[in-house]
Design a protein around this motif. Structure first.
Motif, PDB file in Angstrom:
ATOM      1  N   TYR A 155       2.873   1.490  -3.403  1.00  0.00           N
ATOM      2  CA  TYR A 155       2.007   1.847  -4.513  1.00  0.00           C
ATOM      3  C   TYR A 155       1.531   3.294  -4.406  1.00  0.00           C
ATOM      4  O   TYR A 155       1.436   3.997  -5.410  1.00  0.00           O
ATOM      5  CB  TYR A 155       0.821   0.887  -4.617  1.00  0.00           C
ATOM      6  N   ALA A 156       1.253   3.749  -3.195  1.00  0.00           N
ATOM      7  CA  ALA A 156       0.822   5.137  -3.015  1.00  0.00           C
ATOM      8  C   ALA A 156       1.914   6.102  -3.459  1.00  0.00           C
ATOM      9  O   ALA A 156       1.643   7.091  -4.155  1.00  0.00           O
ATOM     10  CB  ALA A 156       0.458   5.382  -1.553  1.00  0.00           C
ATOM     11  N   GLY A 172       1.460   8.258  -6.770  1.00  0.00           N
ATOM     12  CA  GLY A 172       1.410   9.695  -6.515  1.00  0.00           C
ATOM     13  C   GLY A 172       2.497  10.459  -7.256  1.00  0.00           C
ATOM     14  O   GLY A 172       2.231  11.436  -7.960  1.00  0.00           O
ATOM     15  N   GLY A 195       0.810  -1.220   0.000  1.00  0.00           N
ATOM     16  CA  GLY A 195       0.000   0.000   0.000  1.00  0.00           C
ATOM     17  C   GLY A 195       0.839   1.263   0.000  1.00  0.00           C
ATOM     18  O   GLY A 195       0.546   2.224  -0.715  1.00  0.00           O
TER      19      GLY A 195
END
Length: 110
Positions: free
Chosen positions: A60-61, A65, A57
């Motif tokens: 990937y963020a 982003g 998480g």
């Protein structure tokens, strides 16, 4: 520390691949199409190496982003895409989110 280098390579490769996608004109131009495919293969390979250390998480963020912000910068400088104030504010919020995750989150695997 190596996982941050891998994540950086993944992000840059994804940005290069996505930027070349416009030039590939629907995969009808050979060289840009090869850049797209190669860039995504490299991006996903290095993202997978990152996931050995960082939680999915968080990785990937950060990947998504920063990818959004960098792709938008390429579109602005290379393709002449115009950004209005809400778009710039939104990009600023994305950057702020990545900074908050990296500086303050204990979930980031620091």
């Amino acid at each position: 520390m190596k996982h941050w280098v891998f994540l950086g390579i993944a992000i840059v490769s994804e940005v290069i691949a996505t930027s070349a996608m416009k030039s590939s004109e629907g995969f009808t131009k050979l060289v840009p199409s090869i850049v797209v495919i190669s860039g995504y293969v490299i991006a996903f390979y290095f993202l997978s190496l990152t996931l050995k250390t960082l939680p999915v998480g968080i990785a990937y963020a950060i990947w998504a982003g920063l990818g959004i912000v960098l792709i938008t910068a390429v579109a602005w400088f290379v393709h002449g895409q115009k950004l209005d104030l809400p778009a710039m504010l939104g990009l600023g919020l994305i950057i702020a989110g990545v900074i908050v995750i990296n500086m303050f989150s204990k979930a980031g695997g620091h």
